[in-house]
Each structure stands twice: as structure tokens, then as C-alpha cells.
Design an enzyme around this catalytic site. Sequence first.
Site, PDB file in Angstrom:
ATOM      1  N   THR A 188       0.821  -1.221   0.000  1.00  0.00           N
ATOM      2  CA  THR A 188       0.000   0.000   0.000  1.00  0.00           C
ATOM      3  C   THR A 188       0.849   1.263   0.000  1.00  0.00           C
ATOM      4  O   THR A 188       1.910   1.285   0.609  1.00  0.00           O
ATOM      5  CB  THR A 188      -0.853   0.007   1.290  1.00  0.00           C
ATOM      6  OG1 THR A 188      -1.783  -1.042   1.182  1.00  0.00           O
ATOM      7  CG2 THR A 188      -1.560   1.313   1.539  1.00  0.00           C
ATOM      8  N   ARG A 216     -14.512  -7.146   2.181  1.00  0.00           N
ATOM      9  CA  ARG A 216     -13.579  -6.767   3.250  1.00  0.00           C
ATOM     10  C   ARG A 216     -12.990  -5.376   2.988  1.00  0.00           C
ATOM     11  O   ARG A 216     -12.586  -5.035   1.888  1.00  0.00           O
ATOM     12  CB  ARG A 216     -12.450  -7.803   3.306  1.00  0.00           C
ATOM     13  CG  ARG A 216     -11.377  -7.529   4.376  1.00  0.00           C
ATOM     14  CD  ARG A 216     -10.179  -6.832   3.817  1.00  0.00           C
ATOM     15  NE  ARG A 216      -9.058  -6.785   4.771  1.00  0.00           N
ATOM     16  CZ  ARG A 216      -7.990  -6.013   4.615  1.00  0.00           C
ATOM     17  NH1 ARG A 216      -7.868  -5.245   3.572  1.00  0.00           N
ATOM     18  NH2 ARG A 216      -7.023  -6.024   5.512  1.00  0.00           N
ATOM     19  N   VAL A 217     -12.941  -4.581   4.034  1.00  0.00           N
ATOM     20  CA  VAL A 217     -12.293  -3.271   3.972  1.00  0.00           C
ATOM     21  C   VAL A 217     -11.182  -3.269   5.009  1.00  0.00           C
ATOM     22  O   VAL A 217     -11.377  -3.721   6.132  1.00  0.00           O
ATOM     23  CB  VAL A 217     -13.316  -2.153   4.269  1.00  0.00           C
ATOM     24  CG1 VAL A 217     -12.626  -0.814   4.466  1.00  0.00           C
ATOM     25  CG2 VAL A 217     -14.339  -2.063   3.132  1.00  0.00           C
ATOM     26  N   GLY A 218     -10.021  -2.794   4.618  1.00  0.00           N
ATOM     27  CA  GLY A 218      -8.882  -2.758   5.544  1.00  0.00           C
ATOM     28  C   GLY A 218      -8.783  -1.417   6.254  1.00  0.00           C
ATOM     29  O   GLY A 218      -9.749  -0.650   6.352  1.00  0.00           O
ATOM     30  N   ASP A 219      -7.594  -1.143   6.742  1.00  0.00           N
ATOM     31  CA  ASP A 219      -7.365   0.092   7.500  1.00  0.00           C
ATOM     32  C   ASP A 219      -7.184   1.322   6.618  1.00  0.00           C
ATOM     33  O   ASP A 219      -7.396   2.448   7.067  1.00  0.00           O
ATOM     34  CB  ASP A 219      -6.094  -0.055   8.338  1.00  0.00           C
ATOM     35  CG  ASP A 219      -4.881  -0.280   7.437  1.00  0.00           C
ATOM     36  OD1 ASP A 219      -4.945  -1.167   6.545  1.00  0.00           O
ATOM     37  OD2 ASP A 219      -3.882   0.445   7.584  1.00  0.00           O
ATOM     38  N   THR A 239       0.979   0.660   6.797  1.00  0.00           N
ATOM     39  CA  THR A 239       0.943  -0.351   5.741  1.00  0.00           C
ATOM     40  C   THR A 239       1.045  -1.726   6.402  1.00  0.00           C
ATOM     41  O   THR A 239       1.584  -1.844   7.500  1.00  0.00           O
ATOM     42  CB  THR A 239       2.083  -0.124   4.734  1.00  0.00           C
ATOM     43  OG1 THR A 239       2.059  -1.145   3.739  1.00  0.00           O
ATOM     44  CG2 THR A 239       3.449  -0.138   5.402  1.00  0.00           C
ATOM     45  N   GLY A 240       0.515  -2.728   5.738  1.00  0.00           N
ATOM     46  CA  GLY A 240       0.563  -4.066   6.309  1.00  0.00           C
ATOM     47  C   GLY A 240      -0.825  -4.609   6.575  1.00  0.00           C
ATOM     48  O   GLY A 240      -1.806  -4.147   5.977  1.00  0.00           O
ATOM     49  N   GLY A 242      -4.137  -4.817   7.666  1.00  0.00           N
ATOM     50  CA  GLY A 242      -4.982  -3.728   8.128  1.00  0.00           C
ATOM     51  C   GLY A 242      -5.810  -4.028   9.360  1.00  0.00           C
ATOM     52  O   GLY A 242      -6.132  -3.120  10.135  1.00  0.00           O
TER      53      GLY A 242
END
Length: 329
Positions: A188, A216-219, A239-240, A242
Site C-alpha cells: 500500500t 472486506r475493507v482494511g485500514d 501499511t501491512g 490492516g
Amino acid sequence: MSRRRFLKNLGLASAGLAIKPITTAAQTTAKSLPLKDSPLVISTWIHGMEANAGAWSVLENGGAALDAVQKGVAVTESDITNRSVGLAGRPDRDGHVTLDACIMDHDSRCGSVAFLEDIQHPIDVARAIMDKTPHVMLVGEGAQKWALENGFSKVDFEVPIPEVQKDYENWLIKSEYKTGVNVENHDTIGMLALDASGRMAGACTTSGMAYKIRGRVGDSPIIGAGLFIDGDVGGATATGVGEAMIRTAGASAVVESMRRGASPDEACYDIVQRILKKHPGVEGMQVGFLAMNMKGEYGGYSVYNGFNYALRSNDRNEMVDAKYMRTWG
Ligand code: SD4
């Protein structure tokens, strides 16, 4: 808390005694450029070099940090070799590429979009949501509909692009979902910039974890998890994996540590430590943070080795290795 205890704490706080600066990170040091050397931009991973060049074209002409970060990360969104940002990113496990992005400035103005399909620049959609709506965040079908009604259009190429489709079909054979440190899973872009007038902004954009569950939604589009800016303090981005950032309100936690006196490096170290404590036994979960304060001091920290970031200032244009806690492999 009893009323008496509350009032007592209040008294201590106003005497400057209750809130202690965080000084846990013995192994960290703050790096800074004298503010006369602003503007300054930092961003995650090697693709940050090109993204910073995009941001720099705004910053060096006295432009606003907000415009700079938008332009900068859009460079990465356009890069069809990047497998974790933009429409050339890896798909979810149903074969759809879904994009997440957000943007924020020193005045706490922010915009965010998640689970967006077929539009090339989610960061521009996030900025438009911030500028043109009374809301912060739009998602999915509604976000796409709003974008199409507000000047954006769908791309005219097939998504996933053929190279990604081939990888996806190979992945389907075993259908294993791993959140390890492997770079194929995440890269990211998160960016923080300070402009010549001392204004800070940040942006974050991603196609998210490869082969995630659809929906799915990440950070990365979550204000306070993947990105946070406070004009009184500074900003942070992540990053990473989430889920770890969401569970800890990671970027917000970094900014709050800096508010209490931690350097950017120390603040990133603190959240990485907290994340490790909250995820005992999770092998190979990579998480990396970048932070910058309003003085132009910056830093980064990750769980595992391998995380680096790009830095651009008047006299520097280079990659910096972040400090890390554990060695992989
Ligand atoms: C996510 N944090 O969707 C993103 C992925 C990422 O580097 O950062 N990759 O969880």
C-alpha cells in the site's frame, strides 16, 4: 471514577503533572530536517520514490500539502505494475479488484472511499467526497454511483488485468489466504507531506489484502487506522495487515503518542509494540508505520525487517530503511 478523583486528576493535569511524555523507545532516534528545509514528503515502500516526485511537483512550487499528497499517490494508482495499489492490484477471492483510499489535512478535513470498483483513482474520489459532500466516507455501490454522477468514469479496460487474472486462477487452485510478510500480499502507499507554509496532509490508497473476502475493507480508508493527521501535532500512516491497525486505531495512536511528547520514531515503535502484544503468536504479520510531526521530524517502525520508505526534501531524494523488531527468514 468518583467525582473527587476526577477533579483531583483534573487538577494534576492542569498543573502539567498528570500526563507524562512517553519515553519507552530507547532504541529509536528522531530524524528531522530543519523546517527551513521544508517542504518535505515521505511515503511507504519503493514506489514512494515516484509518488514523491508527483507530490514534489506541487510542493516545490509552493503548492498545498493536500494537493501534493493527492497527486503523489495517484502516480502509484496509475502504475499497472503495482499489485497492491490501483486497478492492477490483486483481486478478492471472488476475482474482483476493490479499492480503498483516504485523504486528510491539518484542519481535520478528510474524505474516504472503500470497496470501490472500476474507477482508476480512488484518491480523487476520496478528495471529491471531502470537498463536495457533508460526509467523510462512501463505500461500494453507493460510492461508485456518486462518483459517476460527479465527473468520474469507469475505466475502459478489463479488471483484473490479464496478468493478475492469471495469478488469480493459479491462486484458486489452493485458495490459501495468508497474511504473512510476503511482499506479494501488500505494498500500500501511505504518504505524509509538509508544505512550505507548514501545512500537513496525508493520503493512503490500496487494493487491500490479496484474495480477501469480498466486501472486506482494511485500514487504509479508515481515518485513524491507516491515516491520521492533526495540525497541532503531526500525522501518521500505515501499511501491512490492516486488521491490526483497525484493532488499535493505529495511526491515531501514533499521533496521540506524539501529542504527549514522543518523537515520530518512538511513537511508531510504541504502536508496533502494542500491536505485537495484542496479537500474540501471530507469526509473519507485517505492519509498518510512518510518522511526521509539525517540526518536520519523521520516523518509521515495523514488526519485521524489509519495510522502507521514500523521502524527498530540497536536498534529499532517497529510500530510508525503517527500524524493526523482528527478523524474518
Ligand atoms: C489493507 N493495509 O488492506 C492494507 C494493505 C497494505 O501494504 O497496507 N498493504 O489491510
